[in-house]
Design an enzyme around this catalytic site. Structure first.
Site, mmCIF file in Angstrom:
data_model
loop_
_atom_site.group_PDB
_atom_site.id
_atom_site.type_symbol
_atom_site.label_atom_id
_atom_site.label_comp_id
_atom_site.label_asym_id
_atom_site.label_seq_id
_atom_site.Cartn_x
_atom_site.Cartn_y
_atom_site.Cartn_z
ATOM 1 C CE LYS A 42 33.313 42.521 40.441
ATOM 2 N NZ LYS A 42 34.390 41.639 41.124
ATOM 3 N N GLY A 99 39.386 42.136 31.726
ATOM 4 C CA GLY A 99 39.044 40.504 32.264
ATOM 5 C C GLY A 99 38.866 39.758 30.919
ATOM 6 C CB SER A 100 37.330 36.553 30.333
ATOM 7 O OG SER A 100 36.304 36.845 31.015
ATOM 8 C CB THR A 101 36.949 37.567 25.267
ATOM 9 O OG1 THR A 101 38.051 38.048 24.920
ATOM 10 C CG2 THR A 101 36.055 37.779 24.132
ATOM 11 N N GLY A 105 33.697 40.774 29.083
ATOM 12 C CA GLY A 105 33.404 41.631 28.467
ATOM 13 C C GLY A 105 32.417 41.644 27.304
ATOM 14 C CD GLU A 143 42.334 47.755 27.176
ATOM 15 O OE1 GLU A 143 42.949 46.814 26.551
ATOM 16 O OE2 GLU A 143 42.343 49.267 26.973
ATOM 17 C CB CYS A 167 46.041 40.323 29.036
ATOM 18 S SG CYS A 167 46.704 42.082 29.076
ATOM 19 C CD GLU A 199 43.359 35.141 27.763
ATOM 20 O OE1 GLU A 199 42.177 35.289 28.154
ATOM 21 O OE2 GLU A 199 44.163 36.015 27.832
HETATM 22 P P1 NAD Z 1 37.078 37.765 34.411
HETATM 23 O O1 NAD Z 1 36.587 38.235 33.335
HETATM 24 O O2 NAD Z 1 36.766 36.362 35.000
HETATM 25 O O3 NAD Z 1 36.729 38.522 35.629
HETATM 26 C C1 NAD Z 1 37.166 39.823 35.587
HETATM 27 C C2 NAD Z 1 36.375 40.809 36.580
HETATM 28 O O4 NAD Z 1 34.824 41.017 36.093
HETATM 29 C C3 NAD Z 1 36.197 40.083 38.080
HETATM 30 O O5 NAD Z 1 36.275 41.365 38.780
HETATM 31 C C4 NAD Z 1 34.889 39.457 38.225
HETATM 32 O O6 NAD Z 1 34.543 39.415 39.457
HETATM 33 C C5 NAD Z 1 34.086 40.297 37.134
HETATM 34 N N1 NAD Z 1 32.969 39.424 36.588
HETATM 35 C C6 NAD Z 1 32.972 38.200 36.204
HETATM 36 N N2 NAD Z 1 31.583 37.841 35.545
HETATM 37 C C7 NAD Z 1 30.808 38.973 35.644
HETATM 38 C C8 NAD Z 1 29.555 39.391 35.322
HETATM 39 N N3 NAD Z 1 28.842 38.337 34.933
HETATM 40 N N4 NAD Z 1 29.139 40.434 35.571
HETATM 41 C C9 NAD Z 1 30.081 41.739 36.082
HETATM 42 N N5 NAD Z 1 31.101 41.440 36.545
HETATM 43 C C10 NAD Z 1 31.757 39.982 36.304
HETATM 44 O O7 NAD Z 1 38.713 37.781 34.282
HETATM 45 P P2 NAD Z 1 39.578 37.275 35.328
HETATM 46 O O8 NAD Z 1 39.736 35.915 35.106
HETATM 47 O O9 NAD Z 1 39.732 38.081 36.419
HETATM 48 O O10 NAD Z 1 41.080 37.833 34.377
HETATM 49 C C11 NAD Z 1 41.578 37.239 33.301
HETATM 50 C C12 NAD Z 1 41.200 37.857 32.127
HETATM 51 O O11 NAD Z 1 41.638 39.134 32.036
HETATM 52 C C13 NAD Z 1 42.143 37.148 30.860
HETATM 53 O O12 NAD Z 1 41.296 36.975 29.961
HETATM 54 C C14 NAD Z 1 42.941 38.202 30.473
HETATM 55 O O13 NAD Z 1 43.417 38.324 29.237
HETATM 56 C C15 NAD Z 1 42.227 39.359 30.874
HETATM 57 N N6 NAD Z 1 42.973 40.620 31.167
HETATM 58 C C16 NAD Z 1 43.121 41.583 30.042
HETATM 59 C C17 NAD Z 1 43.962 42.852 30.280
HETATM 60 C C18 NAD Z 1 44.016 43.729 29.014
HETATM 61 O O14 NAD Z 1 44.194 45.010 29.321
HETATM 62 N N7 NAD Z 1 43.430 43.372 27.845
HETATM 63 C C19 NAD Z 1 44.772 42.968 31.194
HETATM 64 C C20 NAD Z 1 44.800 41.896 32.293
HETATM 65 C C21 NAD Z 1 43.906 40.539 32.164
#
Ligand code: NAD
Length: 500
Positions: free
Chosen positions: A192, A245-247, A250, A268, A303, A402
């Protein structure tokens, strides 16, 4: 080798692009079961790139069923490693062959400079896929130490169906970091992508089929977090869930695992990485360039962005002046311009969020020394100036949260102990940097930094050979290297009685 593309040739390629917008399930492009779509807007100029299938629970069920069928068929999961290796290698070659198109889709979809998308994102995706393919038949099991009357085998087996949920900042590369080891170890995947950047993932599914991946092994379900991500995370027939994605999300996904079938879950997540510059850094000029690059690259939507610059007070003023100079040269330009140092932020929402943090920095009393405003690059686009705050206090919001944008917080320190205290006093632990000529100090500080990656005298070192991931609330599990295979396999102990 072809000549590098000009802005006009990228634009010509963009004008002729056939953009795929449907979901990809069981080897075919399909609409969402509901027929719903969402508008895919380019942050370069606010124009629509197309209507993308909005998958929901019913589509997730179909994709998971397809993945399960393909897994149980054994066409991929039980194929000889030598066969899987050939297909994965071909997949890598095809990503390279489609490199310009994928880079362009990435740039149009989320605003990064197309040159970076081609030379970094696509190049790293190809390397990751090729490296993982090369490695997949070099991972052996173990034989336990036993007496003469028994045999203990320790083997690794595929998880089964893996759900992968990825973000928008490196949409292709983050998907590949998950797909390469998941597919290499024989799993079937439901991917996804972020609703803000679905286009390269959708295209990738078709390329996988062209490479020889059996239908159903890779399914792609665009959609929103709640509508598509959550049903995948809660699905009772998904064996593993991998996320970048975001903490906050996660943490929520770890709960989804617990509330459903205890699927293996690896996250991650975010960061607020400290970049520590001691007065005895080997080359303060180079360190300043790297500090600017570390925060402004990819519009700060990284990130591991070097978002907290900790500088020893004796050199702070001259160092900040050099960072500001380097930052000035990184002003955003049209993302299709070759060599643009920064492009557009992903969307209006993220732009407003970043500008909100800048306002907060000012109102809490930090000193704005560069940027701070929306940049007027292309009408209707989402551009923010490279921004530097000096005299930030450790308790300020911009030093703790962040931002995920081009905003640097500078904090002074007097000695090593203070630098370490500031660096480690964060909920995150993804990356950290240290600049010093003193080898003992470099080792001492690197050892004490609570972060998954530590870079000495540069920023963002590393390649496919080393694992990547976070301490603390930056996540669990590791992408890249042979360690990545651990997330996609179960370990089995088989005991055989030889005395029967
Ligand atoms: P996000 O957490 O908003 O979204 C990430 C993904 O999760 C998207 O596909 C989104 O649709 C999905 N999502 C959102 N809410 C959800 C839910 N309730 N249930 C299931 N899926 C859901 O993050 P973002 O804004 O897309 O990305 C930015 C974040 O990603 C930052 O915090 C960044 O630090 C992190 N990031 C981490 C790494 C790493 O390797 N540690 C790498 C790149 C980005």
């Amino acid at each position: 080798m072809n000549a590098p593309r000009t802005r006009d040739s990228w634009q010509a390629l963009a004008d002729g692009l056939d953009i795929r917008t449907q979901a990809f399930i069981d080897g075919h492009y399909v609409d969402a079961a509901s027929g719903k779509t969402f508008d895919c807007i380019s942050p370069i100029d606010g124009r629509s790139l197309g209507q993308v299938a909005e998958c929901e629970a019913e589509d997730i069920d179909r994709a998971v069923a397809s993945a399960r069928r393909s897994f149980e068929s054994g066409a991929w999961s039980e194929a000889k490693p030598s066969h899987r290796k050939k297909i994965v290698a071909r997949f890598a070659q095809l990503i390279e062959q489609h490199g310009d198109e994928l880079a362009l889709l990435e740039s149009l979809d989320m605003g990064k400079p197309v040159g970076d998308a081609r030379n970094v994102d696509v190049a790293a995706s190809v390397r990751c896929m090729a490296w993982t393919g090369e490695a997949l038949d070099k991972v052996y099991g173990e034989v336990a130490p036993t007496g003469p009357d028994e045999l203990g085998l320790v083997t690794r087996e595929s998880l089964g169906v893996v759900g992968a949920i990825v973000p928008w900042n490196f949409p292709l590369l983050m998907a590949i970091w998950k797909l390469a080891p998941a597919l290499a170890t024989g799993n079937s995947v439901v991917l996804k992508p972020s609703e803000k950047s679905p286009l390269t993932a959708i295209r990738l599914a078709e390329i996988a089929i062209k490479a020889g991946m059996p239908p159903g092994v890779l399914n792609v379900v665009p959609g929103f977090g709640k509508g598509a991500g959550e049903p995948l995370a809660l699905h009772m027939d998904v064996d593993g869930l991998v996320f970048t994605g975001s903490t906050a999300v996660g943490k929520h996904l770890l709960q989804c695992s617990g509330r459903s079938n205890m699927k293996r879950a690896y996250m991650e997540c975010g960061g607020k990485s400290p970049n520590i510059v001691f007065a005895d850094a080997p080359d303060l000029g180079k360190a300043a360039e790297a500090a600017a690059m570390g925060i402004f690259y990819n519009q700060g939507e990284v990130c591991t962005a070097a978002s907290r610059l900790l500088v020893q007070r004796s050199v702070k003023d001259e160092f900040v002046a050099a960072v500001v100079e380097a930052g000035r040269r990184m002003h955003p330009r049209h993302p299709l311009e070759p060599g643009a140092p920064m492009g557009a932020l992903v969307d209006e929402g993220q732009t407003a969020r970043v500008l909100g943090y800048i306002e907060k920095g000012v109102s809490e009393g930090a000193k704005l020394v560069l940027g701070g405003k929306r940049a007027d690059v292309v009408a209707g686009g989402c551009y923010v100036e490279p921004t530097v705050f000096d005299e930030v206090e450790h308790g300020h919001t911009i030093s703790r949260e962040e931002i995920f944008g081009p905003v640097l917080s500078v904090i002074g320190f007097d000695d090593e102990a203070e630098a370490l205290r500031l660096a480690n006093d964060t909920e995150f632990g993804l990356a950290a940097g240290v600049w010093t000529r003193d080898i003992s100090r470099a080792h001492r500080v690197a050892r004490k930094l609570r972060a998954g990656s530590v870079w000495v005298n540069y920023w963002d070192g590393g390649d496919m050979t080393a694992p990547f991931g976070g301490y603390k609330q930056s996540g669990n599990g590791r992408d890249k290297s042979l360690h990545a295979f651990e997330k996609y396999t179960e370990v089995k102990a088989t005991w055989i009685n030889l005395d029967a």
